[in-house]
Design an enzyme around this catalytic site. Structure first.
Site, PDB file in Angstrom:
ATOM      1  N   ARG A  20       0.805  -1.343   0.042  1.00 14.19           N
ATOM      2  CA  ARG A  20       0.097  -0.031   0.012  1.00 14.19           C
ATOM      3  C   ARG A  20       1.036   1.370   0.005  1.00 14.19           C
ATOM      4  NH1 ARG A  20      -3.905  -0.186   4.748  1.00 14.19           N
ATOM      5  NH2 ARG A  20      -1.779  -1.297   5.747  1.00 14.19           N
ATOM      6  N   ASN A  38      -6.240  -2.597   1.957  1.00 15.88           N
ATOM      7  CA  ASN A  38      -5.975  -3.990   2.232  1.00 15.88           C
ATOM      8  C   ASN A  38      -7.543  -4.589   2.150  1.00 15.88           C
ATOM      9  OD1 ASN A  38      -3.265  -4.326   2.075  1.00 15.88           O
ATOM     10  ND2 ASN A  38      -3.071  -4.128   4.529  1.00 15.88           N
TER      11      ASN A  38
END
Length: 93
Positions: A20, A38
């Protein structure tokens, strides 16, 4: 410049490997807008908006991601843009 939006579902070893953070850094460097998060199923989900060629370049880069990631596949769907500005990391869904 044609503006596009793509919804990405990134599969593989992509959680716990800074995927990320890499996504946010890379998207911002390329001047893209959107978000990344996520998912409880172990995938990483992203929405990427910007110039078509730049979004395509981001998707190519996303197949590698950060050094510790092992991307198995990326499912890409063309979507309507949300008119976002900036790129952010969102909470897990």
């Amino acid at each position: 410049m044609l503006q596009v939006a793509r919804h990405l579902m990134i599969h593989g070893r992509v959680q716990g490997v800074w995927y990320r953070a890499w996504t946010v850094e890379t998207a911002r460097r390329l001047g893209l807008a959107g978000w990344v998060r996520n998912r409880a199923d172990g995938c990483v989900e992203a929405l990427v908006e910007g110039e078509a060629a730049v979004v395509a370049r981001f998707i190519v880069l996303a197949h590698d991601g950060p050094p510790a990631a092992k991307v198995a596949r990326i499912d890409v769907v063309e979507v309507g843009g949300e008119g976002l500005s900036g790129f952010e990391k969102r909470g897990t869904l």
